[in-house]
Design a protein around this motif. Structure first.
Motif, mmCIF file in Angstrom:
data_model
loop_
_atom_site.group_PDB
_atom_site.id
_atom_site.type_symbol
_atom_site.label_atom_id
_atom_site.label_comp_id
_atom_site.label_asym_id
_atom_site.label_seq_id
_atom_site.Cartn_x
_atom_site.Cartn_y
_atom_site.Cartn_z
ATOM 1 N N MET A 1 6.493 0.459 -1.825
ATOM 2 C CA MET A 1 5.689 0.817 -0.891
ATOM 3 C C MET A 1 5.073 -0.191 -0.058
ATOM 4 O O MET A 1 4.868 -1.276 -0.536
ATOM 5 C CB MET A 1 4.573 1.472 -1.613
ATOM 6 N N TYR A 2 5.080 -0.149 1.461
ATOM 7 C CA TYR A 2 4.806 -0.772 2.125
ATOM 8 C C TYR A 2 2.714 -0.949 1.820
ATOM 9 O O TYR A 2 2.407 -0.010 2.463
ATOM 10 C CB TYR A 2 4.858 -0.971 3.517
ATOM 11 N N GLN A 3 1.870 -2.747 2.222
ATOM 12 C CA GLN A 3 0.944 -2.235 1.883
ATOM 13 C C GLN A 3 0.098 -3.442 2.185
ATOM 14 O O GLN A 3 0.000 -4.280 2.320
ATOM 15 C CB GLN A 3 0.697 -2.576 -0.015
ATOM 16 N N ALA A 4 -0.832 -2.613 3.669
ATOM 17 C CA ALA A 4 -1.664 -3.669 4.164
ATOM 18 C C ALA A 4 -2.251 -3.179 3.622
ATOM 19 O O ALA A 4 -2.996 -2.359 2.707
ATOM 20 C CB ALA A 4 -1.850 -2.609 5.521
ATOM 21 N N VAL A 5 -3.965 -5.019 4.033
ATOM 22 C CA VAL A 5 -5.220 -5.242 3.208
ATOM 23 C C VAL A 5 -5.925 -4.310 3.941
ATOM 24 O O VAL A 5 -6.822 -3.465 3.004
ATOM 25 C CB VAL A 5 -5.335 -6.721 4.082
ATOM 26 N N GLU A 6 -5.803 -3.543 4.980
ATOM 27 C CA GLU A 6 -6.751 -2.195 5.008
ATOM 28 C C GLU A 6 -8.531 -2.273 5.575
ATOM 29 O O GLU A 6 -8.639 -2.304 5.362
ATOM 30 C CB GLU A 6 -5.793 -0.718 4.947
ATOM 31 N N ASP A 7 -7.830 -3.348 5.949
ATOM 32 C CA ASP A 7 -9.321 -4.317 6.523
ATOM 33 C C ASP A 7 -9.677 -4.485 8.268
ATOM 34 O O ASP A 7 -8.699 -3.894 8.716
ATOM 35 C CB ASP A 7 -10.023 -5.533 5.982
ATOM 36 N N GLU A 8 -10.567 -5.218 8.657
ATOM 37 C CA GLU A 8 -10.784 -4.828 10.381
ATOM 38 C C GLU A 8 -10.316 -6.066 10.972
ATOM 39 O O GLU A 8 -9.766 -5.942 12.154
ATOM 40 C CB GLU A 8 -12.042 -5.428 10.435
ATOM 41 N N ARG A 9 -9.270 -6.553 9.767
ATOM 42 C CA ARG A 9 -8.258 -7.635 10.395
ATOM 43 C C ARG A 9 -7.469 -7.303 10.205
ATOM 44 O O ARG A 9 -6.320 -8.530 10.586
ATOM 45 C CB ARG A 9 -8.393 -9.164 9.754
ATOM 46 N N THR A 10 -6.606 -6.035 9.712
ATOM 47 C CA THR A 10 -5.204 -5.879 10.083
ATOM 48 C C THR A 10 -4.855 -5.503 11.144
ATOM 49 O O THR A 10 -6.016 -4.339 11.575
ATOM 50 C CB THR A 10 -5.134 -4.636 8.463
ATOM 51 N N ARG A 11 -3.613 -5.470 11.604
ATOM 52 C CA ARG A 11 -3.432 -4.733 12.993
ATOM 53 C C ARG A 11 -2.955 -3.786 12.702
ATOM 54 O O ARG A 11 -2.742 -3.252 11.538
ATOM 55 C CB ARG A 11 -1.667 -5.618 12.739
ATOM 56 N N LYS A 12 -3.249 -3.059 13.993
ATOM 57 C CA LYS A 12 -2.803 -1.707 13.867
ATOM 58 C C LYS A 12 -1.552 -1.276 13.086
ATOM 59 O O LYS A 12 -0.982 -0.455 12.452
ATOM 60 C CB LYS A 12 -3.096 -0.939 15.248
ATOM 61 N N SER A 13 -0.498 -2.136 13.905
ATOM 62 C CA SER A 13 0.919 -1.570 13.882
ATOM 63 C C SER A 13 1.342 -1.763 12.288
ATOM 64 O O SER A 13 1.804 -1.153 11.625
ATOM 65 C CB SER A 13 2.115 -2.610 14.854
ATOM 66 N N HIS A 14 0.436 -2.828 11.445
ATOM 67 C CA HIS A 14 0.675 -2.935 10.244
ATOM 68 C C HIS A 14 -0.557 -1.854 9.222
ATOM 69 O O HIS A 14 0.433 -1.506 8.370
ATOM 70 C CB HIS A 14 0.170 -3.989 10.023
ATOM 71 N N MET A 15 -1.331 -0.990 10.387
ATOM 72 C CA MET A 15 -2.426 -0.502 8.986
ATOM 73 C C MET A 15 -0.906 1.214 9.330
ATOM 74 O O MET A 15 -1.040 1.517 8.100
ATOM 75 C CB MET A 15 -3.612 -0.314 10.219
ATOM 76 N N GLU A 16 -0.150 1.060 10.584
ATOM 77 C CA GLU A 16 -0.063 2.915 10.504
ATOM 78 C C GLU A 16 1.350 2.584 9.279
ATOM 79 O O GLU A 16 2.207 3.274 8.971
ATOM 80 C CB GLU A 16 0.568 2.802 11.993
ATOM 81 N N LEU A 17 1.933 1.300 9.237
ATOM 82 C CA LEU A 17 3.077 0.766 8.283
ATOM 83 C C LEU A 17 2.419 1.792 6.245
ATOM 84 O O LEU A 17 3.588 1.857 5.845
ATOM 85 C CB LEU A 17 3.627 -0.294 8.326
ATOM 86 N N SER A 18 1.225 0.365 6.353
ATOM 87 C CA SER A 18 0.553 1.197 5.126
ATOM 88 C C SER A 18 0.296 2.744 3.673
ATOM 89 O O SER A 18 0.034 3.272 4.976
ATOM 90 C CB SER A 18 -0.697 0.306 4.842
ATOM 91 N N GLY A 19 1.141 2.295 3.357
ATOM 92 C CA GLY A 19 1.051 3.474 2.128
ATOM 93 C C GLY A 19 3.479 4.324 2.187
ATOM 94 O O GLY A 19 3.351 5.000 2.394
ATOM 95 N N LYS A 20 3.895 3.643 3.482
ATOM 96 C CA LYS A 20 5.518 4.808 3.811
ATOM 97 C C LYS A 20 5.772 3.346 1.681
ATOM 98 O O LYS A 20 6.311 2.590 2.162
ATOM 99 C CB LYS A 20 5.298 3.820 4.888
ATOM 100 N N ILE A 21 6.999 4.746 2.034
ATOM 101 C CA ILE A 21 7.842 4.516 1.069
ATOM 102 C C ILE A 21 9.099 4.415 1.162
ATOM 103 O O ILE A 21 9.608 5.565 2.109
ATOM 104 C CB ILE A 21 7.168 5.627 -0.309
ATOM 105 N N TRP A 22 10.013 3.991 0.377
ATOM 106 C CA TRP A 22 11.215 3.397 0.800
ATOM 107 C C TRP A 22 12.171 2.775 -0.519
ATOM 108 O O TRP A 22 11.628 2.152 -0.831
ATOM 109 C CB TRP A 22 11.845 2.882 2.107
ATOM 110 N N ARG A 23 13.097 3.573 -0.787
ATOM 111 C CA ARG A 23 13.926 3.039 -1.520
ATOM 112 C C ARG A 23 14.282 1.595 -1.533
ATOM 113 O O ARG A 23 14.144 1.067 -0.900
ATOM 114 C CB ARG A 23 15.635 3.687 -2.087
ATOM 115 N N TYR A 24 14.334 0.318 -2.512
ATOM 116 C CA TYR A 24 14.423 -1.100 -2.734
ATOM 117 C C TYR A 24 15.946 -1.449 -1.765
ATOM 118 O O TYR A 24 15.920 -2.170 -0.749
ATOM 119 C CB TYR A 24 14.739 -0.972 -3.824
#
Length: 268
Positions: free
Chosen positions: A153-176
């Motif tokens: 799972m892609y995990q962003a920090v999800e705070d005010e400093r996090t890029r919008k593009s990385h926030m949108e990836l956060s929580g998405k899951i793919w096999r290794y």
């Protein structure tokens, strides 16, 4: 508790991270884009630092700082006087960069003003190398546990400093073994703080999680900075052997795609 939440995110020792940094060879480059992507994984370089002895000093000092758990400010205070003493500081004409040889860099205007050492440049050197070295150790650890925890799972920090593009990836899951990880395994930009959380099948079911839809190349490029469009952890220090051993149990079509992505990184 943090280990349980992130699944191996915090289990790397400073010694493991230092191993990757210490093992890099030295390469001089005038511009950061001359040696980036997969090539940067195998070599330690600082743009416009053209003297191997000075480059080696910086690599050694950075390695020791990470090994001792020193902060950026502590490292900077120790190294900055040496950089100033050796003339690698401030803005100077290209011809005055220590070690500059017009014959080796014919495309460079010798009168062009360039930035050498500064607080911001030292900060970039410190955090980028620490982040990439961590990524290499982290990727190896995740790969070693992929049989038990194959879902990433892609995990962003999800705070005010996090890029919008990385926030949108956060929580998405793919096999290794999904080729997407050859492009989005963090860090994905300067100062990126994102992580990868490893999950097993039981955790996926318990949390009601599902594997995300695959993305087209154009979609992936929306989330990753061009200069970071590669897997910072996968292309160095014998990881290929471990990686392709895992591929043997993967669908042949997926194998071919992953190999193409890896070769693309190699030739970038």
């Amino acid at each position: 508790m943090l280990d349980d939440i992130f699944g191996f995110s915090f289990d790397l020792t400073p010694e493991e991270i230092v191993t990757w940094l210490r093992s890099k060879g030295l390469s001089v480059s005038f511009d950061w884009s001359d040696l980036w992507g997969a090539a940067n994984n195998r070599s330690f370089t600082v743009a416009k630092m053209l003297q191997l002895d000075l480059l080696k000093d910086v690599q050694d000092s950075l390695t020791k700082a990470i090994e001792k758990g020193e902060t950026f400010d502590t490292w900077r205070r120790k190294l900055q006087p040496e950089l100033i003493d050796k003339g690698w500081w401030g803005k100077v004409p290209a011809k005055d960069v220590p070690g500059f040889d017009q014959g080796k860099f014919p495309e460079i205007d010798p009168q062009k003003e360039v930035q050498l050492g500064s607080n911001n440049r030292m900060k970039t050197i410190f955090y980028t190398n620490r982040s990439v070295s961590y990524s290499q150790g982290r990727y190896k650890r995740l790969l070693e546990n992929a049989d038990a925890r194959p879902f990433w799972m892609y995990q962003a920090v999800e705070d005010e400093r996090t890029r919008k593009s990385h926030m949108e990836l956060s929580g998405k899951i793919w096999r290794y073994d999904n080729p997407i990880w050859q492009r989005i395994f963090p860090p994905n930009d300067w100062g990126c703080r994102c992580l990868v959380r490893a999950l097993n099948e039981q955790e996926m079911k318990a949390e009601g999680l599902r594997v995300s839809f695959n993305m087209m190349d154009d979609d992936i490029s929306k989330y990753v900075s061009p200069e970071w469009d590669y897997n910072a952890g996968a292309n160095d220090l014998g990881l290929e052997k471990s990686f392709f051993e895992k591929l043997q149990a993967t669908d042949p079509k997926v194998q071919a795609q992953i190999i193409r992505e890896t070769l693309r990184d190699r030739n970038a």
